[in-house]
Scaffold this active site. Structure first.
Site, short mmCIF file in Angstrom:
data_model
loop_
_atom_site.label_atom_id
_atom_site.label_comp_id
_atom_site.label_asym_id
_atom_site.label_seq_id
_atom_site.Cartn_x
_atom_site.Cartn_y
_atom_site.Cartn_z
N HIS A 92 -38.42 18.12 -14.07
CA HIS A 92 -39.38 19.01 -14.72
C HIS A 92 -40.48 19.48 -13.77
O HIS A 92 -41.54 19.93 -14.20
CB HIS A 92 -39.96 18.35 -15.97
CG HIS A 92 -39.01 18.44 -17.12
ND1 HIS A 92 -38.08 17.48 -17.39
CD2 HIS A 92 -38.82 19.40 -18.04
CE1 HIS A 92 -37.37 17.84 -18.43
NE2 HIS A 92 -37.80 19.00 -18.85
N ASP A 167 -48.22 14.94 -22.54
CA ASP A 167 -47.97 15.64 -23.80
C ASP A 167 -46.49 15.64 -24.16
O ASP A 167 -46.11 15.56 -25.31
CB ASP A 167 -48.42 17.10 -23.70
CG ASP A 167 -49.91 17.23 -23.55
OD1 ASP A 167 -50.61 16.24 -23.76
OD2 ASP A 167 -50.37 18.34 -23.22
N GLU A 278 -57.88 17.00 -26.83
CA GLU A 278 -57.38 18.12 -26.03
C GLU A 278 -57.98 19.40 -26.61
O GLU A 278 -58.89 19.38 -27.42
CB GLU A 278 -55.84 18.18 -26.04
CG GLU A 278 -55.20 17.10 -25.18
CD GLU A 278 -53.78 17.44 -24.74
OE1 GLU A 278 -53.32 18.58 -24.96
OE2 GLU A 278 -53.13 16.54 -24.15
P1 FAD Z 1 -39.22 15.35 -11.17
O1 FAD Z 1 -39.53 16.77 -11.39
O2 FAD Z 1 -37.80 14.97 -11.17
O3 FAD Z 1 -39.94 14.83 -9.84
C1 FAD Z 1 -41.29 15.14 -9.61
C2 FAD Z 1 -41.76 14.62 -8.26
O4 FAD Z 1 -41.78 13.20 -8.27
C3 FAD Z 1 -40.84 15.01 -7.11
O5 FAD Z 1 -41.61 15.14 -5.96
C4 FAD Z 1 -39.91 13.83 -7.02
O6 FAD Z 1 -39.32 13.72 -5.74
C5 FAD Z 1 -40.86 12.69 -7.32
N1 FAD Z 1 -40.19 11.57 -7.96
C6 FAD Z 1 -39.44 11.57 -9.08
N2 FAD Z 1 -39.05 10.33 -9.37
C7 FAD Z 1 -39.56 9.54 -8.41
C8 FAD Z 1 -39.48 8.15 -8.14
N3 FAD Z 1 -38.79 7.32 -8.93
N4 FAD Z 1 -40.12 7.67 -7.06
C9 FAD Z 1 -40.82 8.48 -6.23
N5 FAD Z 1 -40.91 9.81 -6.43
C10 FAD Z 1 -40.29 10.32 -7.51
N6 FAD Z 1 -47.65 16.37 -16.65
C11 FAD Z 1 -48.71 15.73 -17.13
O7 FAD Z 1 -49.40 15.04 -16.38
N7 FAD Z 1 -49.06 15.83 -18.44
C12 FAD Z 1 -48.33 16.54 -19.33
O8 FAD Z 1 -48.66 16.59 -20.50
C13 FAD Z 1 -47.19 17.22 -18.85
N8 FAD Z 1 -46.42 17.93 -19.68
C14 FAD Z 1 -45.34 18.59 -19.20
C15 FAD Z 1 -44.54 19.31 -20.08
C16 FAD Z 1 -43.43 19.97 -19.63
C17 FAD Z 1 -42.59 20.76 -20.59
C18 FAD Z 1 -43.12 19.94 -18.25
C19 FAD Z 1 -41.96 20.70 -17.73
C20 FAD Z 1 -43.90 19.22 -17.35
C21 FAD Z 1 -45.01 18.53 -17.83
N9 FAD Z 1 -45.82 17.79 -16.98
C22 FAD Z 1 -46.89 17.13 -17.48
C23 FAD Z 1 -45.55 17.73 -15.54
C24 FAD Z 1 -44.74 16.50 -15.20
O9 FAD Z 1 -45.50 15.34 -15.32
C25 FAD Z 1 -44.29 16.56 -13.76
O10 FAD Z 1 -43.61 17.74 -13.51
C26 FAD Z 1 -43.39 15.37 -13.47
O11 FAD Z 1 -43.13 15.31 -12.11
C27 FAD Z 1 -42.12 15.52 -14.19
O12 FAD Z 1 -41.39 14.32 -14.17
P2 FAD Z 1 -39.87 14.40 -13.81
O13 FAD Z 1 -39.29 13.10 -14.22
O14 FAD Z 1 -39.25 15.60 -14.37
O15 FAD Z 1 -40.01 14.46 -12.23
#
Ligand code: FAD
Length: 533
Positions: A92, A167, A278
């Site tokens: 994400h 969220d 919020e």
């Molecule tokens: P990824 O997109 O898969 O990875 C994100 C980053 O973290 C990359 O750099 C990846 O290499 C690294 N990473 C992933 N896993 C690990 C691991 N195990 N160890 C080390 N590095 C790692 N954020 C908020 O703070 N609050 C919110 O309310 C919020 N709402 C969101 C709602 C939506 C619909 C979306 C799309 C995003 C939202 N986000 C929010 C943002 C979200 O927290 C970040 O984009 C987060 O990185 C997504 O987690 P992911 O598992 O998809 O990570």
């Protein structure tokens, strides 16, 4: 395991030796069922859908040892290691941060996703009121690839829940702990990175390390908010509290930005009564409707948005009170206390009781609605900025100059956070705030490909860069979840924390194997030669 190690090492050496990645027809042909697998579409795509960098291969680790083998080989092998590695959570990210062009993506969702709730016996000496710190009574040990919704579901079976949320819950624990993890509870409990007791991490050098604030704290704090630069988190220990059965969920409307933010700050000054705060901007009819999808109360609010040249903007505060008693009386009491102090547009305050799970999972309904309208798997040029309190009106004006209120699609979140809830030892960067209050502005736009093609998305991104640059330079704001365009702009982002960040990189991932999608550190080889970014 030995056979697997052999496969993995053979694969890694093959990657190292080949500057182009066409040394085999298919990684699986050579490597068998484990180790390097064919890239999947999800390894070159993310929610932002503006960057697509295909890796050479994907690894689905069965244990931290698999990751250690991979990273150990890449950080020590001669002659000239070039491959980079990105951890992938739920994908994400917004700008390719979990991608590794021509490198290796470690899919943490594959197997690192178990959730174990531990309810500890009362600490020894319970009843002696010496004031000494005690371990929390309950915590969850979770695989970093678990989604927060999976953590919640398992914890609720014990009547427990983590304290700090995002969220949206379909994000991985590893992904949000690598960024920050914020929501309406952050003012009270801090971001998710302030709510971790212990981590298991595989460093860039391939060492599997258990760390905490007292055990190898340098690695623990580096990794929290560390943008995947220092290690791959494989497990996290998250403190738990009793989960309330119900939540009183409230929305109140405003037509003045100053009154809106003033009331938000009043609410965050009442943590005894209020559990979540919020707010968002209401730019048009559609925004009013779409923000109400998950809020199951009947709204009688039909504001006049004005006409060309005389547009009116409204604001909505959203707050919540946990109801720990089944008869709602404590929530009622807190509500009375709070609502009489607020200066919303009377009578436009609406409230509803929902289960704790439904409250925390509210964005899922918005996702379903966007999916049904074909607006989920589309480009999302988002802008997230932490703005110090003294700059919020200026930032709001900058934003309103840059966007068209008529056809804006998606929420614009605005809510306050308290700087002292952020642990400055972590790698996350937030603005200096003399009065201790900062705001997150989240411009969460979905673009309809039928109306906004590639050039249109690019122009929105460029506009966001201009707004962010001006806010960072002029107001001391800091971007969140962004990918600044060059290593030099990353140094500006980190400011006085850059030296510490770079020193942590040198210590835990000296060859810059990890996190290429962030574009912070160009890959180097043991002779110090650097790849272009
Ligand atoms: P990824 O997109 O898969 O990875 C994100 C980053 O973290 C990359 O750099 C990846 O290499 C690294 N990473 C992933 N896993 C690990 C691991 N195990 N160890 C080390 N590095 C790692 N954020 C908020 O703070 N609050 C919110 O309310 C919020 N709402 C969101 C709602 C939506 C619909 C979306 C799309 C995003 C939202 N986000 C929010 C943002 C979200 O927290 C970040 O984009 C987060 O990185 C997504 O987690 P992911 O598992 O998809 O990570």
């Amino acid at each position: 395991m030995e056979l697997k190690a052999l496969y993995l090492c053979a694969a890694v050496v093959a990657v190292l030796l080949c500057s182009s990645v066409d040394f085999i027809q298919s990684p699986t042909d050579v490597l068998g069922p484990v180790a390097l697998l064919e890239p999947t579409p999800s390894s070159a795509r993310d929610f932002g859908a503006v960057v697509s960098d295909a890796p050479f291969a994907v690894v689905r680790p069965e244990s931290p040892d698999d990751i250690a083998l991979l990273l150990g080989a890449l950080s020590s092998a001669a002659p000239s290691p070039r491959a980079t590695v990105a951890a992938l959570g739920a994908g994400h990210s917004l700008h390719g941060q979990a991608q590794a062009r021509g490198g290796i993506v470690v899919d943490t969702r594959a197997l690192l996703r178990d959730v174990q709730v531990v309810v500890a016996p009362p600490p020894r000496g319970h009843g002696d009121h010496s004031g000494g710190a005690t371990e929390p009574a309950a915590y969850a040990d979770v695989g970093a690839g678990a989604l927060w919704v999976e953590v919640l579901e398992e914890c609720l079976r014990f009547g427990l829940a983590p304290l700090s949320w995002t969220d949206y819950l379909y994000l991985t624990v590893g992904g949000t702990l690598s960024n920050g993890g914020i929501s309406g509870q952050t003012f009270k409990h801090g971001p998710q990175i302030s709510n971790v007791l212990q981590l298991e991490v595989v460093t860039g050098k391939g060492e599997v390390v258990t760390c905490s604030p007292t055990k190898i704290p340098e690695l623990f704090f580096a990794v929290l908010g560390g943008l995947g630069q220092f290690g791959i988190i494989t497990r996290a220990r998250i403190p738990l509290q009793l989960a309330p059965p119900k939540v009183r969920w409230v929305r109140a409307f405003y037509d003045s930005f100053e009154t809106f933010t003033g009331d938000q700050e009043l609410l965050v000054s009442m943590p005894e009564q209020v559990d979540y705060v919020e707010g968002f901007m209401v730019l048009n009819e559609r925004a009013l409707h779409s923000s109400s999808i998950a809020f199951p109360a009947q709204l009688n609010f039909s504001p006049d948005f004005g006409s060309m040249g005389r547009k009116k903007v409204y604001y909505c505060i959203e707050f919540a009170v946990h109801d720990s008693q089944k008869d709602s009386s404590n929530a009622e009491h807190a509500m009375e206390l709070v609502s009489e102090k607020l200066s919303y547009l009377r009578p436009h305050m609406y409230s509803v009781d929902v289960s704790y799970f439904d409250f925390l999972n509210r964005v899922r309904m918005e996702e379903e609605s966007l999916r049904s309208r074909g607006l989920w798997d589309v480009p999302h040029p988002w802008l997230n900025v932490f703005v110090p309190k003294h700059g919020i009106t200026r930032f709001k004006d900058l934003l309103m100059d840059a966007i068209s209120a008529d056809d804006f699609e998606g929420p614009i979140l605005v809510y306050p956070l308290l700087a002292d809830k952020w642990d400055r030892n972590t790698s996350a960067v937030v603005p200096a705030t003399p009065d201790g209050v900062m705001y997150i502005f989240g411009v969460l736009r979905s673009t309809d490909p039928a109306r906004c093609g590639r050039a249109c998305v690019e122009s929105i991104l460029a506009q966001h860069r201009r707004v962010a640059d001006e806010a960072c330079r002029g107001i001391g704001a800091k971007q969140y979840l962004a990918r600044p365009p060059s290593p030099a702009s990353w140094r500006d982002h980190f400011g006085s924390s850059w030296g510490r960040f770079a020193a942590r990189k040198a210590r835990f991932d000296p060859l810059h194997v990890l996190g290429p999608g962030q574009g912070i550190f160009p890959r180097t080889d043991p002779a110090g030669r650097r790849d272009a970014m």
